[in-house]
Enzyme design. Structure first.
Site, PDB file in Angstrom:
ATOM      1  N   GLY A  12       0.778  -1.235   0.000  1.00  0.00           N
ATOM      2  CA  GLY A  12       0.000   0.000   0.000  1.00  0.00           C
ATOM      3  C   GLY A  12       0.809   1.284   0.000  1.00  0.00           C
ATOM      4  CB  SER A  13       4.309   2.230  -0.751  1.00  0.00           C
ATOM      5  OG  SER A  13       4.558   1.929  -2.097  1.00  0.00           O
ATOM      6  CG  LEU A  93      -9.777  -6.189 -12.441  1.00  0.00           C
ATOM      7  CD1 LEU A  93      -9.666  -4.673 -12.346  1.00  0.00           C
ATOM      8  CD2 LEU A  93     -10.646  -6.754 -11.314  1.00  0.00           C
ATOM      9  CG  ASN A 107      -2.880  -0.807 -13.160  1.00  0.00           C
ATOM     10  OD1 ASN A 107      -2.858  -1.122 -11.959  1.00  0.00           O
ATOM     11  ND2 ASN A 107      -2.119  -1.418 -14.057  1.00  0.00           N
ATOM     12  CG  HIS A 109       2.616  -2.145 -15.252  1.00  0.00           C
ATOM     13  ND1 HIS A 109       2.253  -3.386 -14.773  1.00  0.00           N
ATOM     14  CD2 HIS A 109       3.679  -2.360 -16.071  1.00  0.00           C
ATOM     15  CE1 HIS A 109       3.048  -4.308 -15.281  1.00  0.00           C
ATOM     16  NE2 HIS A 109       3.925  -3.714 -16.077  1.00  0.00           N
TER      17      HIS A 109
HETATM   18  C1  GAR Z   1       3.857  -1.353  -7.234  1.00  0.00           C
HETATM   19  O1  GAR Z   1       5.177  -1.447  -7.688  1.00  0.00           O
HETATM   20  C2  GAR Z   1       2.898  -1.376  -8.415  1.00  0.00           C
HETATM   21  O2  GAR Z   1       3.382  -0.706  -9.542  1.00  0.00           O
HETATM   22  C3  GAR Z   1       2.780  -2.857  -8.678  1.00  0.00           C
HETATM   23  O3  GAR Z   1       2.698  -3.425  -7.406  1.00  0.00           O
HETATM   24  C4  GAR Z   1       3.437  -2.623  -6.485  1.00  0.00           C
HETATM   25  C5  GAR Z   1       2.562  -2.311  -5.300  1.00  0.00           C
HETATM   26  O4  GAR Z   1       3.283  -1.616  -4.316  1.00  0.00           O
HETATM   27  N1  GAR Z   1       1.639  -3.156  -9.490  1.00  0.00           N
HETATM   28  C6  GAR Z   1       1.622  -4.074 -10.451  1.00  0.00           C
HETATM   29  O5  GAR Z   1       2.578  -4.793 -10.697  1.00  0.00           O
HETATM   30  C7  GAR Z   1       0.323  -4.186 -11.204  1.00  0.00           C
HETATM   31  N2  GAR Z   1       0.507  -4.877 -12.444  1.00  0.00           N
HETATM   32  P1  GAR Z   1       2.518  -0.827  -3.168  1.00  0.00           P
HETATM   33  O6  GAR Z   1       1.513  -1.815  -2.570  1.00  0.00           O
HETATM   34  O7  GAR Z   1       3.590  -0.463  -2.177  1.00  0.00           O
HETATM   35  O8  GAR Z   1       1.841   0.356  -3.776  1.00  0.00           O
END
Ligand code: GAR
Length: 215
Positions: A12-13, A93, A107, A109
């Site tokens: 969740g950052s 989804l 989103n 990525h």
């Molecule tokens: C982030 O790096 C985000 O870009 C990635 O998951 C991580 C979540 O970090 N998302 C994906 O790979 C989606 N395809 P967070 O929970 O600290 O925000």
């Protein structure tokens, strides 16, 4: 004020970056709920600590994707959000779900799309020896990790980088472009034109990033 719902699966950052920006007055919005498909996601506890309502919908408890997504869209719609942000939401989804929120679901990525859709983006970038890597915020369409691009940030890949070092550098950039994209959406500055997104009143920045820098 726009109403923003955030979907997460883990740490969740990126969600926290949005909450910080809202609190600092950098985003004119209310984060009205955080939903996770993983009940144990650390980001859920973080959201609760910040006083944001949370919902956990464990995808493992459903017979199939359609049943999970019916429950998920029920929870989203109960918040009546203007914008849904996938901030590290790690479920693919279905078409109906995506169509329901078309034009109002973003989103983040961890790659410069269309390079490296899917998982393990940092390992792939290191294996390919690219000098520039980065992250993308895009509107969600039916094709996973495709969809009109709102913002991208490029970061340098350094000689000594391992996956963790590169991921950390990209993550700092993710927080910046996600906050910017949410701010623009909430200020009604995003115009989707086919596969391209225009940011109204955009400031132009540096046009060229050279890695390694020229001496
Ligand atoms: C982030 O790096 C985000 O870009 C990635 O998951 C991580 C979540 O970090 N998302 C994906 O790979 C989606 N395809 P967070 O929970 O600290 O925000």
């Amino acid at each position: 004020m726009k109403r923003v719902a955030i979907l997460i699966s883990g740490r969740g950052s990126n969600m926290a970056a949005i909450l910080d920006a809202v609190r600092a007055g950098e985003i004119a919005a209310n984060v009205i709920g955080v939903i996770s498909n993983r009940p144990a996601a650390p980001g859920l506890a973080l959201a609760s600590e910040r006083g944001v309502p949370t919902v956990a919908i464990d995808h493992m408890a459903f017979a199939d994707r359609a049943a999970f997504e019916r429950e998920l869209s029920g929870a989203i719609d109960a918040f009546s959000p203007d914008l849904i942000v996938l901030a590290g939401f790690m479920r693919v989804l279905g078409a109906d779900f995506v169509a329901r929120y078309r034009g109002r679901m973003l989103n983040i990525h961890p790659s410069l799309l269309p390079a490296y859709p899917g998982l393990d983006t940092h390992a792939q970038a290191l294996a390919d020896g690219v000098k520039v890597h980065g992250c993308t915020v895009h509107f969600v369409t039916q094709d996973v990790d495709h969809g009109p691009i709102v913002a991208q940030a490029a970061v340098a890949v350094h000689d000594g980088d391992d996956e963790a070092a590169l991921a950390a550098r990209v993550l700092r950039a993710e927080h910046r472009i996600l906050v910017a994209a949410v701010r623009w959406f909430c200020d009604d500055r995003l115009v989707i034109d086919g596969n391209r997104v225009r940011v109204k009143h955009e400031l132009t920045g540096a046009d060229t990033l050279l890695v390694p820098a020229l001496q």
